[in-house]
Design an enzyme around this catalytic site. Sequence first.
Site, PDB file in Angstrom:
ATOM      1  N   PRO A   1       0.809  -1.218   0.000  1.00 16.35           N
ATOM      2  CG  PRO A   1      -0.134  -1.104   2.130  1.00 16.35           C
ATOM      3  CD  PRO A   1       0.629  -2.006   1.226  1.00 16.35           C
ATOM      4  CD  GLU A   2       3.735   3.206  -3.631  1.00 19.19           C
ATOM      5  OE1 GLU A   2       3.786   4.384  -4.009  1.00 19.19           O
ATOM      6  OE2 GLU A   2       4.320   2.271  -4.200  1.00 19.19           O
TER       7      GLU A   2
ATOM      8  CE  LYS B   1       4.635   4.880   1.689  1.00 22.57           C
ATOM      9  NZ  LYS B   1       5.745   3.926   1.532  1.00 22.57           N
TER      10      LYS B   1
ATOM     11  CG  HIS C   1      -4.255 -14.500   5.482  1.00 23.87           C
ATOM     12  ND1 HIS C   1      -3.409 -15.407   6.084  1.00 23.87           N
ATOM     13  CD2 HIS C   1      -4.293 -14.844   4.160  1.00 23.87           C
ATOM     14  CE1 HIS C   1      -2.958 -16.249   5.167  1.00 23.87           C
ATOM     15  NE2 HIS C   1      -3.477 -15.945   3.998  1.00 23.87           N
TER      16      HIS C   1
ATOM     17  NE  ARG D   1       5.484 -11.344   3.503  1.00 24.35           N
ATOM     18  CZ  ARG D   1       6.484 -10.781   2.828  1.00 24.35           C
ATOM     19  NH1 ARG D   1       6.291 -10.321   1.617  1.00 24.35           N
ATOM     20  NH2 ARG D   1       7.662 -10.671   3.385  1.00 24.35           N
TER      21      ARG D   1
ATOM     22  NE  ARG E   1      11.459  -1.677  -2.787  1.00 23.45           N
ATOM     23  CZ  ARG E   1      10.385  -1.102  -2.245  1.00 23.45           C
ATOM     24  NH1 ARG E   1      10.538  -0.179  -1.326  1.00 23.45           N
ATOM     25  NH2 ARG E   1       9.169  -1.441  -2.620  1.00 23.45           N
TER      26      ARG E   1
END
Length: 293
Positions: A2-3, A69, A101, A120, A265
């Site tokens: 997510p950004e 964020k 999850h 995660r 990256r």
Amino acid sequence: MPELPEVEVCRRQLAAWSEGRAVAGVRLPDPGAVRRVASSRPSDALPGADAVLAGFVGRRCTGVDRHGKRALWRFGDRALLLHLGMTGKWVRRRADEVPRHGRVGVVLDDGSTLWLVDPRRFGCVVPGSLAELSAALGAGHGPDALDAPLDGPGLAARCASGRPIKVLLMEQGRVAGLGNIQAAEALWRAGIAPQLPASALDAAAWARLAEAIPVQLEATLADTLGDEVVYVSEGGDNPFAVYGREGEPCPRCGAAIRKTVLGGRATFDCPVCQPDAVTPAEVSVKPAGFRAS
Ligand SMILES: [Zn+2]
């Protein structure tokens, strides 16, 4: 991952689902998702999380804020600071349904439950007082890239460095909200090579980049609104011009998109629209024919 646009969608959805509604209960299959601070480490778990969250029962949601964020879910003088981490998202389910999850569920008085779903486990919820968490929301962060966009000179001042411009754009202390994808896309719109040292940009390049950042964020938001967010990394449609498109034609000039590694990256750019020149060529940040503009 997510950004800013995904977190803004999350903020709008949580507000639409919960504003004015009272908390009827809390579900906590993963107590490690409730943390003392906004952190990606389950070892920062808040002891006694069950009891702390039970203190929200009966409180009404009074709104949802966002900075960069992170989001702040307000319940009167108490709040939950929301950090989505790598794979976190908030979804709405019927009260009796536990999603795969699902880490933390907030049951509302309309029979729905809002869940932090996070495969995660880097995402978390931080409970606390509204005053304390409002201060924590933007602490150490630069201005929000969407709500408080900078002009060219302002952006240049916040990114005064000889390091690569893309790396600087991703540092939340300079500008809050941009990650790997949005930084790459904004640089493509502005016609600036990601590896160019920030100190090499001239005033015209800073002005284009300052304009390109909110244009890019709004374009992603427009593409994402109305749906449960599916990240590109999870197999969602790729709405981007250069990100994840190595070898494909640039939507502006047709040249093959290039993939490089910068600051550890993967980054994507167009070698023609984003020349390695010290003074980049003049380009439009809203290229004709590209739908996300
Ligand atoms: Zn190009």
